[in-house]
Design a protein around this motif. Structure first.
Motif, PDB file in Angstrom:
ATOM      1  N   ASP A  65      -8.995   9.428   1.185  1.00  0.00           N
ATOM      2  CA  ASP A  65      -9.677   8.472   0.748  1.00  0.00           C
ATOM      3  C   ASP A  65     -11.863   8.166   1.385  1.00  0.00           C
ATOM      4  OD1 ASP A  65     -10.641   7.488   3.368  1.00  0.00           O
ATOM      5  OD2 ASP A  65      -8.453   6.274   3.370  1.00  0.00           O
TER       6      ASP A  65
ATOM      7  N   SER B 149      -4.854   5.203  -1.544  1.00  0.00           N
ATOM      8  CA  SER B 149      -3.721   5.206  -0.341  1.00  0.00           C
ATOM      9  C   SER B 149      -2.793   6.201  -0.414  1.00  0.00           C
ATOM     10  CB  SER B 149      -2.765   3.796  -0.172  1.00  0.00           C
ATOM     11  OG  SER B 149      -2.187   3.687  -1.171  1.00  0.00           O
TER      12      SER B 149
ATOM     13  N   PHE C 155      -4.684   9.964   4.857  1.00  0.00           N
ATOM     14  CA  PHE C 155      -4.457   8.444   4.774  1.00  0.00           C
ATOM     15  C   PHE C 155      -4.235   7.457   5.723  1.00  0.00           C
ATOM     16  CE2 PHE C 155      -3.606  11.081   0.437  1.00  0.00           C
ATOM     17  CZ  PHE C 155      -4.856  11.101  -0.081  1.00  0.00           C
TER      18      PHE C 155
ATOM     19  N   ASN D  56      -5.985   2.542   3.586  1.00  0.00           N
ATOM     20  CA  ASN D  56      -5.850   1.366   2.337  1.00  0.00           C
ATOM     21  C   ASN D  56      -4.136   1.306   2.367  1.00  0.00           C
ATOM     22  OD1 ASN D  56      -8.590   1.377   1.008  1.00  0.00           O
ATOM     23  ND2 ASN D  56      -8.658   3.270   0.835  1.00  0.00           N
ATOM     24  N   ASP D  57      -3.519   2.278   2.867  1.00  0.00           N
ATOM     25  CA  ASP D  57      -1.968   2.084   2.540  1.00  0.00           C
ATOM     26  C   ASP D  57      -2.178   0.771   3.912  1.00  0.00           C
ATOM     27  OD1 ASP D  57      -0.039   4.847   2.477  1.00  0.00           O
ATOM     28  OD2 ASP D  57      -2.192   5.404   2.369  1.00  0.00           O
TER      29      ASP D  57
ATOM     30  N   ARG E  81      -1.562  -0.441  -3.488  1.00  0.00           N
ATOM     31  CA  ARG E  81      -1.550   0.197  -2.505  1.00  0.00           C
ATOM     32  C   ARG E  81      -0.847   0.875  -1.066  1.00  0.00           C
ATOM     33  NH1 ARG E  81      -7.900  -0.414  -2.060  1.00  0.00           N
ATOM     34  NH2 ARG E  81      -7.256  -2.369  -2.245  1.00  0.00           N
TER      35      ARG E  81
ATOM     36  N   TYR F 133       5.141   5.326   3.632  1.00  0.00           N
ATOM     37  CA  TYR F 133       4.045   6.246   4.460  1.00  0.00           C
ATOM     38  C   TYR F 133       4.295   7.649   4.629  1.00  0.00           C
ATOM     39  CZ  TYR F 133      -0.125   7.690   6.880  1.00  0.00           C
ATOM     40  OH  TYR F 133      -0.946   8.369   7.052  1.00  0.00           O
TER      41      TYR F 133
END
Length: 265
Positions: free
Chosen positions: A41, A80, A107, A110-111, A119, A127
């Protein structure tokens, strides 16, 4: 005069048409330098002159690597683990990556955005599912995947203690790395410790604090250099890289080495 095996091979390849030479034996292709790819990111991404002095740690990573180990930084603002895949960016990396290369994946920033379905991922389900696609994709191409927990934001409590900001995402990544037998760079823990060591005021000089902005997520040149140094130390600790792959690890890196190219048209 007798010729060595290498001389015979070189002469034979030189006599081949271009297309045939491109199909040279695998051991010849193996001599191609490795490339370290970054999927991530904005904290790692390349920044341009319109964003200066904001600096991604991926911009500073080459300062610590030998010249024959190039970095291909595919990290991009706002992505993400999910949106990077959905936009076809993982496919683009996997189209370019070659056997022996490294894919470093970071990452979570933004997750965590639960109000954005394009996202958001849930730490222990989607995830991890997304991250597995990076691992499986790299392995299928003969490359080595490496997971990096997300670098910490600048956040302190009233007593001046640095606070974690990524919830369960680092733990979920650590668990996945252990399950999959993948090298883990614990950048979250190390950066949190570094911010604590520096303290409330000194950390401002590592983040993108300017006359018009107080950004506690993105870095300026000193911060990007410091985080890149943490990443390389972890690459050594986990034996992803050998000491011969690394340079300047204990040297002061001039911030003037950071440059911002003109924005892409």
């Amino acid at each position: 005069m007798s010729l060595t095996r290498r001389q015979v091979t070189t002469a034979a390849l030189a006599a081949l048409p271009l297309g045939a030479a491109a199909a040279a034996p695998a051991h010849a292709a193996a001599r191609r330098p490795r490339t370290l790819y970054i999927a991530g990111d904005s904290t790692a991404a390349q920044k341009y002159s319109d964003a200066a002095p904001e600096t991604g740690w991926g911009m500073a990573l080459p300062f610590f690597l030998r010249s024959g180990l190039p970095v291909a930084n595919h990290a991009l603002n706002g992505r993400s683990s999910k949106s990077f895949i959905d936009e076809g960016r993982l496919d683009a990396v996997l189209a370019a990556i070659r056997p022996g290369d490294l894919l470093l994946v970071q990452f979570a920033h933004n997750d965590e955005k639960s109000t954005d379905p394009t996202r958001y991922t849930e730490p222990w389900t989607t995830y991890q599912e997304c991250l597995r696609r990076y691992l499986d994709g790299a392995r299928a191409k003969g490359a080595r995947p490496v997971l990096a927990t997300p670098v910490e934001r600048r956040k302190f409590d009233a007593a001046g203690k640095a606070q974690p900001t990524h919830g369960e995402y680092p733990a979920a990544m650590r668990a996945l790395a252990a399950e999959e037998g993948v090298a883990l760079l614990d950048v979250q823990a190390l950066s949190l410790a570094l911010w604590q060591q520096l303290g409330v005021e000194a950390t401002k000089t590592y983040f993108n604090w300017t006359a018009t902005e107080q950004d506690n997520t993105h870095f300026n040149p000193p911060g990007a250099i410091a985080v890149a140094r943490l990443v390389v130390r972890e690459l050594l600790r986990t034996r992803v890289l050998e000491p011969c792959d690394v340079r300047r690890l204990h040297d002061t890196i001039p911030t003037s080495w950071i440059t911002w190219p003109a924005p892409l048209s």
